[in-house]
Every structure is written in C-alpha cells, then in structure tokens.
Design a protein around this motif. Structure first.
Motif, PDB file in Angstrom:
ATOM      1  N   LEU A 379      31.318 -35.898  24.538  1.00  0.00           N
ATOM      2  CA  LEU A 379      31.723 -34.718  25.308  1.00  0.00           C
ATOM      3  C   LEU A 379      30.788 -33.660  25.046  1.00  0.00           C
ATOM      4  O   LEU A 379      30.379 -32.912  26.000  1.00  0.00           O
ATOM      5  CB  LEU A 379      33.249 -34.455  24.991  1.00  0.00           C
ATOM      6  CG  LEU A 379      33.538 -33.290  25.893  1.00  0.00           C
ATOM      7  CD1 LEU A 379      33.513 -33.231  27.310  1.00  0.00           C
ATOM      8  CD2 LEU A 379      34.816 -32.739  25.238  1.00  0.00           C
ATOM      9  N   SER A 380      30.252 -33.633  23.830  1.00  0.00           N
ATOM     10  CA  SER A 380      29.411 -32.463  23.432  1.00  0.00           C
ATOM     11  C   SER A 380      28.041 -32.602  23.856  1.00  0.00           C
ATOM     12  O   SER A 380      27.497 -31.531  24.463  1.00  0.00           O
ATOM     13  CB  SER A 380      29.112 -32.692  21.670  1.00  0.00           C
ATOM     14  OG  SER A 380      30.326 -32.229  21.047  1.00  0.00           O
ATOM     15  N   LYS A 381      27.757 -33.855  23.961  1.00  0.00           N
ATOM     16  CA  LYS A 381      26.292 -33.802  24.581  1.00  0.00           C
ATOM     17  C   LYS A 381      26.153 -33.713  26.210  1.00  0.00           C
ATOM     18  O   LYS A 381      25.270 -33.133  26.789  1.00  0.00           O
ATOM     19  CB  LYS A 381      25.742 -35.527  24.313  1.00  0.00           C
ATOM     20  CG  LYS A 381      25.176 -35.428  22.906  1.00  0.00           C
ATOM     21  CD  LYS A 381      24.774 -36.809  22.457  1.00  0.00           C
ATOM     22  CE  LYS A 381      24.296 -36.731  21.172  1.00  0.00           C
ATOM     23  NZ  LYS A 381      24.111 -37.920  20.437  1.00  0.00           N
ATOM     24  N   GLU A 382      27.674 -34.037  26.797  1.00  0.00           N
ATOM     25  CA  GLU A 382      27.801 -33.725  28.187  1.00  0.00           C
ATOM     26  C   GLU A 382      27.606 -32.295  28.515  1.00  0.00           C
ATOM     27  O   GLU A 382      27.105 -31.635  29.226  1.00  0.00           O
ATOM     28  CB  GLU A 382      28.997 -34.203  28.737  1.00  0.00           C
ATOM     29  CG  GLU A 382      28.933 -35.678  29.210  1.00  0.00           C
ATOM     30  CD  GLU A 382      30.370 -36.283  29.389  1.00  0.00           C
ATOM     31  OE1 GLU A 382      30.579 -37.522  29.087  1.00  0.00           O
ATOM     32  OE2 GLU A 382      31.305 -35.580  29.714  1.00  0.00           O
ATOM     33  N   VAL A 383      28.749 -31.421  27.504  1.00  0.00           N
ATOM     34  CA  VAL A 383      28.515 -29.970  27.537  1.00  0.00           C
ATOM     35  C   VAL A 383      26.867 -29.344  27.376  1.00  0.00           C
ATOM     36  O   VAL A 383      26.474 -28.567  28.126  1.00  0.00           O
ATOM     37  CB  VAL A 383      29.254 -29.334  26.543  1.00  0.00           C
ATOM     38  CG1 VAL A 383      29.175 -27.904  26.486  1.00  0.00           C
ATOM     39  CG2 VAL A 383      30.723 -29.877  26.911  1.00  0.00           C
ATOM     40  N   ARG A 384      26.207 -29.998  26.464  1.00  0.00           N
ATOM     41  CA  ARG A 384      24.804 -29.540  26.344  1.00  0.00           C
ATOM     42  C   ARG A 384      24.013 -29.815  27.527  1.00  0.00           C
ATOM     43  O   ARG A 384      23.518 -28.809  27.900  1.00  0.00           O
ATOM     44  CB  ARG A 384      24.207 -30.041  24.903  1.00  0.00           C
ATOM     45  CG  ARG A 384      22.907 -29.323  24.665  1.00  0.00           C
ATOM     46  CD  ARG A 384      22.049 -30.111  23.638  1.00  0.00           C
ATOM     47  NE  ARG A 384      21.029 -29.510  23.647  1.00  0.00           N
ATOM     48  CZ  ARG A 384      19.982 -29.881  22.842  1.00  0.00           C
ATOM     49  NH1 ARG A 384      19.841 -30.949  22.307  1.00  0.00           N
ATOM     50  NH2 ARG A 384      18.854 -29.205  22.334  1.00  0.00           N
ATOM     51  N   SER A 385      24.265 -31.054  28.067  1.00  0.00           N
ATOM     52  CA  SER A 385      23.289 -31.068  29.190  1.00  0.00           C
ATOM     53  C   SER A 385      23.653 -30.136  30.381  1.00  0.00           C
ATOM     54  O   SER A 385      22.540 -29.889  30.972  1.00  0.00           O
ATOM     55  CB  SER A 385      23.620 -32.672  29.920  1.00  0.00           C
ATOM     56  OG  SER A 385      23.439 -33.586  28.873  1.00  0.00           O
ATOM     57  N   GLY A 386      24.861 -29.647  30.435  1.00  0.00           N
ATOM     58  CA  GLY A 386      25.117 -28.731  31.487  1.00  0.00           C
ATOM     59  C   GLY A 386      24.644 -27.470  31.359  1.00  0.00           C
ATOM     60  O   GLY A 386      24.399 -26.570  32.208  1.00  0.00           O
ATOM     61  N   LEU A 387      24.073 -27.103  30.010  1.00  0.00           N
ATOM     62  CA  LEU A 387      23.728 -25.695  29.817  1.00  0.00           C
ATOM     63  C   LEU A 387      22.081 -25.765  29.692  1.00  0.00           C
ATOM     64  O   LEU A 387      21.261 -24.688  29.852  1.00  0.00           O
ATOM     65  CB  LEU A 387      24.158 -25.205  28.498  1.00  0.00           C
ATOM     66  CG  LEU A 387      25.926 -25.224  28.260  1.00  0.00           C
ATOM     67  CD1 LEU A 387      26.343 -24.996  26.930  1.00  0.00           C
ATOM     68  CD2 LEU A 387      26.377 -24.221  29.346  1.00  0.00           C
ATOM     69  N   ARG A 388      21.497 -26.691  29.342  1.00  0.00           N
ATOM     70  CA  ARG A 388      20.185 -26.705  28.811  1.00  0.00           C
ATOM     71  C   ARG A 388      19.150 -26.303  29.768  1.00  0.00           C
ATOM     72  O   ARG A 388      18.110 -25.879  29.610  1.00  0.00           O
ATOM     73  CB  ARG A 388      19.831 -27.989  27.889  1.00  0.00           C
ATOM     74  CG  ARG A 388      19.552 -29.338  28.829  1.00  0.00           C
ATOM     75  CD  ARG A 388      19.476 -30.574  27.933  1.00  0.00           C
ATOM     76  NE  ARG A 388      18.419 -30.581  26.906  1.00  0.00           N
ATOM     77  CZ  ARG A 388      18.405 -31.284  25.823  1.00  0.00           C
ATOM     78  NH1 ARG A 388      19.029 -32.265  25.953  1.00  0.00           N
ATOM     79  NH2 ARG A 388      17.310 -30.961  25.105  1.00  0.00           N
ATOM     80  N   ASN A 389      19.220 -26.743  31.167  1.00  0.00           N
ATOM     81  CA  ASN A 389      18.330 -26.431  32.213  1.00  0.00           C
ATOM     82  C   ASN A 389      18.359 -24.643  32.344  1.00  0.00           C
ATOM     83  O   ASN A 389      17.552 -24.251  33.098  1.00  0.00           O
ATOM     84  CB  ASN A 389      18.545 -27.063  33.335  1.00  0.00           C
ATOM     85  CG  ASN A 389      19.872 -26.921  34.215  1.00  0.00           C
ATOM     86  OD1 ASN A 389      20.776 -26.195  33.348  1.00  0.00           O
ATOM     87  ND2 ASN A 389      20.074 -27.406  35.159  1.00  0.00           N
ATOM     88  N   THR A 390      19.350 -24.098  31.786  1.00  0.00           N
ATOM     89  CA  THR A 390      19.467 -22.700  32.062  1.00  0.00           C
ATOM     90  C   THR A 390      19.010 -22.006  30.620  1.00  0.00           C
ATOM     91  O   THR A 390      18.332 -20.662  30.794  1.00  0.00           O
ATOM     92  CB  THR A 390      20.700 -22.015  32.325  1.00  0.00           C
ATOM     93  OG1 THR A 390      21.211 -23.023  33.574  1.00  0.00           O
ATOM     94  CG2 THR A 390      20.847 -20.782  32.910  1.00  0.00           C
ATOM     95  N   TRP A 391      19.450 -22.330  29.810  1.00  0.00           N
ATOM     96  CA  TRP A 391      19.441 -21.686  28.193  1.00  0.00           C
ATOM     97  C   TRP A 391      18.832 -22.688  27.216  1.00  0.00           C
ATOM     98  O   TRP A 391      18.948 -23.998  27.222  1.00  0.00           O
ATOM     99  CB  TRP A 391      20.220 -21.135  27.825  1.00  0.00           C
ATOM    100  CG  TRP A 391      21.138 -20.167  28.656  1.00  0.00           C
ATOM    101  CD1 TRP A 391      20.545 -19.092  28.706  1.00  0.00           C
ATOM    102  CD2 TRP A 391      22.281 -20.221  29.535  1.00  0.00           C
ATOM    103  NE1 TRP A 391      21.314 -18.195  29.763  1.00  0.00           N
ATOM    104  CE2 TRP A 391      22.441 -18.983  30.145  1.00  0.00           C
ATOM    105  CE3 TRP A 391      23.217 -21.299  29.658  1.00  0.00           C
ATOM    106  CZ2 TRP A 391      23.698 -18.771  30.944  1.00  0.00           C
ATOM    107  CZ3 TRP A 391      24.143 -21.109  30.485  1.00  0.00           C
ATOM    108  CH2 TRP A 391      24.452 -19.917  31.205  1.00  0.00           C
ATOM    109  N   MET A 392      17.851 -22.061  26.201  1.00  0.00           N
ATOM    110  CA  MET A 392      17.364 -23.092  25.160  1.00  0.00           C
ATOM    111  C   MET A 392      18.688 -23.264  24.247  1.00  0.00           C
ATOM    112  O   MET A 392      19.237 -22.280  23.917  1.00  0.00           O
ATOM    113  CB  MET A 392      16.410 -21.918  24.372  1.00  0.00           C
ATOM    114  CG  MET A 392      15.728 -22.705  23.409  1.00  0.00           C
ATOM    115  SD  MET A 392      14.280 -23.912  24.198  1.00  0.00           S
ATOM    116  CE  MET A 392      14.239 -24.958  22.937  1.00  0.00           C
TER     117      MET A 392
END
Ligand code: ATP
Length: 457
Positions: A379-392
């Motif tokens: 779940l954490s990796k999914e959450v990160r994937s949803g954020l990383r194209n906008t922020w570092m």
C-alpha cells in the motif's frame, strides 16, 4: 547564530548528502564542492524559485542560456582584461598569498591604496613574516580553444554570466519583438580564480550565478533600480530568510565598479563571518552596450518606433549567486532543538530541524510504512507512486517511526505520510507536519489534493 554554526552545517551537509568536497579521494580540490543527492535538489529548487519569480511570473522578463566560452574581445570591452584584478601580497617567509585589501580591513585600515604601496607594519597573519609589495592579479581563468596553444587561441572561462546577455541584446529584442523596458534572465556557471576562497561554498572558484539585466529608457533607470532593490530583498524574505539576518549595503563612491552608477548589496549575516554579500543590484548605465558597440562595430541601440527615436538603453542588473543563496537558506533553516519526537528511543538530547521553505525543501513528502510487513509495504508503494510524478518523494521503512520522523526533519521534509494497519481497513493515512508535528488523518483518495493545497508544485 553562534559562530560555530558554519562548521556544524559543513559537517551536517556532508553527513546528510548535501555538499561534498570535490575530488575528496585525492585529498580534495581547494574551494571546489560537489552537491550531493539532497544538495542538488536544494540548489535546483533555489534556481527554480528564482526563475519562477524572475521569468515565469513576469510579463517583462525573458530567459537566455548563453555559452560559457565567449569571443575574447568580450572581456576587453567589459574591462575585465584590464581591470578584473585583486590586489595581492605574498609572505616572503611562508610564501602564503593574501588579499591585500582584506588584510588592511582586518586591521581597521581603509583599503585605499595604489598597487606598489604597502604598510610594512601589516605582516603575514599566519607566520608574522614580511609581505611583498602589492601586485594586481587577474581573476579570469585562461584556456585555449582549438589545437594550437598560443596567444591567438587564448580564451577565458566567463567570470560572470551577464556579458552573454549584453551580446544577445539585439537577438533577444528582435526575435521576441520586445519593447522597452524588458529584462533578460539567465542562470549559469561563472569562474573566478579567487586568491582567498573559503568559508565553504560562500567563495569558490567555480560557482553559479542567477543574473538579470533590465533594459530601460535612461529617464527610468533610477525608479527601476529602486523597484528591483525591493523585489530582490522580498524574494529572500518570502522564501523564509529571517528579516533581521538581511540588510542592504550601499556601495560608497570609491568602491563602485568602473561601470556602475549606483550599487547596493543585499547582505546576509553569515555565522562566524558577519554581514557579507549575498546578492547585488547595480545601475550600470549605458556602459555595457556602448562598450560592446565600440569594440564590435555593431550598433547596439534601441529604436523606439512610437517616438521615432534611437538610443542606448540603460541597464539595471540584479545579480545573485545560486551557491551563496543555497548556503544562506541552509544556514538560516538549520536549527537544533531539545528532543521532541521519538522519545521511545531517545538516547539523544538534541534534534536537528531544517526549517526550509517548502519550495526549497529537497524532499517534499516522505512515505513511511509503520511496519515492513507485506500488505503495508504494498500500500505504501502505491501511495508513493501516486505522489512521485508531482513531488520529490522518499520511501523509508527502516528503524522506529520516531527515528524516521527525525531523519526527515533533519533534511527539511515538510510532510511525512505514515501508513499503518488501520490504513488497510479505512484507506486513510496520517500526515505529519514537520514544524508543528501535528498529525492529520487523510483519505488516500484525497491525499494528492490535500498535499497540493499545502505544497503547490
Ligand atoms: P565579492 O565582493 O564577495 O567577491 P562580488 O561583488 O565580486 O562579490 P559580483 O561580481 O557582484 O560579486 O557577483 C554577483 C554574485 O555572484 C555575488 O553577489 C555572489 O552571490 C556571487 N559570487 C561572486 N563571486 C563568488 C564566488 N567566488 N563564489 C560564490 N559566489 C560568488
């Protein structure tokens, strides 16, 4: 700020991947530095914030990226071949080289001397040895272009970026059909063979400048100068530098550069150094365009169609150092506080918080699963994937959660997103704020909007 803060920050910068000594495994190359994984993010963010304020958000400024290597006549016209020199003295005993003006200033003597004259009572600060007479030392790095290494092929690494803007004045104005007043901004490397580099990245031999040249009708120069002075000061304050650490310093007539009609420095109170130049705002008059016109034989005037008049615009320059700015932001944000989180493993008394402005923070969001167990990881990796194209973003699953918060506080990450076992059920995560340490439960589906309101992009 205590005087030892600079030393602490130098160690911290290395430990946490901000800045490394260049060529360290060979014993280091004096006054040259490499930006590590977090340092490059910080410096890129400084440059991005500058570009946003100077180009993206203005109707009257455009960008440029000119070459480091330029026609050698550029530096004759600019006065650098003749005049870009520092006065230096050598110690006859230990051979160490010193900036003559700095030695006099340290003794409270105004550095108003001509080359050749030297006050013999001022001796080598290291060994007390007698010093030589003053000589002029040109700060430009020389190199050769092409296969033959002779005087005809000698060129320079640019000591400032602004000359590329002057040389392109007509190219930019005509290709973009610009009417006065307008500005041209650029960010790029500059090189100066400084005699006494030092104080970490404050004075180096290779550095990056963020310069903008604003072309105006001569009658508008004074007002434009006042406008840019305020704008540049506001920029540093808006990005979080404490007001009391910043001040203006006006150049006295004697210290004005040969081209300058008026000049102000923005100074920052660097720990252990006191107030020193961070940036400059200069009224350069018509010096630059007139000189390049004279040396190139190419007319560099503006034709005002409405008034049917031709004239040489005056130039107001804003000149900032990306490295000096990044250092000031880092120093100003660095804070040591009593232990405030992770008390369960608190063998420590002090914690470091880097209170960087969110626009400058290298990592904007850290994603932290409470445990390494498979469903939380997924779940954490999914959450990160949803954020990383906008922020570092950064993902960290090792160590106690308090320790992981501390690691993020230390590098200035404004928000940590924690995924716990409940998250699997209720599809919510905990968002923790670096400065207030407040925690809020947020729906995963709304996390991006939530962070967007806090961070922008
Ligand atoms: P200083 O008096 O400190 O040598 P300067 O007056 O020569 O600086 P400018 O020529 O006005 O500096 O350059 C503009 C900006 O470029 C400075 O305000 C500073 O931020 C940056 N800069 C200049 N020299 C260096 C250097 N050696 N290392 C890092 N940054 C520099």
């Amino acid at each position: 700020m205590p005087a030892d803060t600079l030393e602490k920050v130098v160690n911290f910068a290395k430990r946490r991947g901000f800045v490394f000594q260049s060529s360290e495994i060979y014993g280091g190359l004096s006054s040259c530095y490499d930006y590590g994984p977090l340092g490059v993010e910080l410096k890129n963010n400084v440059k991005k914030a500058w570009w946003k304020a100077m180009v993206r958000e203005r109707n009257d400024v455009v960008g440029l990226d000119s070459a480091i290597l330029m026609h050698p006549k550029t530096w004759e016209a600019s006065g650098h071949v003749e005049g870009f020199t520092d006065p230096l003295v050598d110690c006859k005993k230990c051979k160490k080289r010193w900036r003559a003006d700095h030695l006099l200033e340290a003794k409270g003597i105004k550095p108003d001397f001509r080359p050749g004259e030297w006050d013999k009572s001022v001796t080598c600060p290291d060994c007390g040895g007698e010093l030589t007479d003053v000589r002029k030392f040109n700060l430009m790095f020389k190199t050769f272009m092409g296969a033959v290494e002779d005087e005809a092929s000698q060129i320079y690494l640019r000591p400032e970026t602004c000359q590329g803007i002057y040389l392109n004045f007509l190219n930019v104005q005509q290709s973009m059909r610009l009417k006065l007043p307008f500005g041209v901004a650029q960010i790029g490397k500059a090189f100066r063979n400084e005699i006494t580099p030092g104080h970490f990245t404050f004075r180096t031999r290779e550095f990056e400048q963020m310069e903008q040249q604003y072309f105006v009708h001569p009658s508008e120069a004074k007002n434009t100068f006042a406008m840019w002075k305020e704008e540049r000061m506001k920029w540093y304050q808006n990005l979080g530098i404490k007001k009391e650490k910043l001040r203006f310093r006006e150049h006295q007539e004697k210290e004005l550069a040969h081209y300058a009609k008026a000049a102000f420095d923005i100074e920052y109170d660097y720990p252990g150094m006191g107030f020193k130049e961070l940036a400059g705002i200069h009224n350069r008059g018509d010096w630059d365009l007139s000189r390049h016109e004279e040396f190139s034989g190419q007319e560099l005037k503006y034709f005002d169609q409405e008034k049917n008049a031709k004239y040489t615009p005056h130039i107001i320059e804003t000149s900032d150092g990306a490295d000096r700015a990044a250092l000031a932001f880092l120093l100003d944000a660095y804070e040591e506080v009593e232990a405030r989180s992770g008390k369960e493993d608190a063998k420590h008394e002090k914690e470091i918080i880097l209170r960087l402005h969110k626009d400058l923070a290298p990592i904007k969001v850290a994603v932290l699963p409470l445990s390494k167990k498979e469903p939380l990881q997924k779940l954490s990796k999914e959450v990160r994937s949803g954020l990383r194209n906008t922020w570092m973003t950064q993902y960290d699953e090792t160590g106690a959660i308090g320790k992981r918060y501390r690691r993020q506080d230390e590098i200035g990450t404004p928000y940590c997103v924690t995924i716990d076992f409940e998250s699997l059920e209720d599809k919510q995560v905990t968002v923790r704020d670096r400065d207030t340490m407040e925690q809020e439960r947020v729906e995963i589906g709304e996390l991006k909007d939530y962070l967007d309101k806090k961070l922008g992009n």
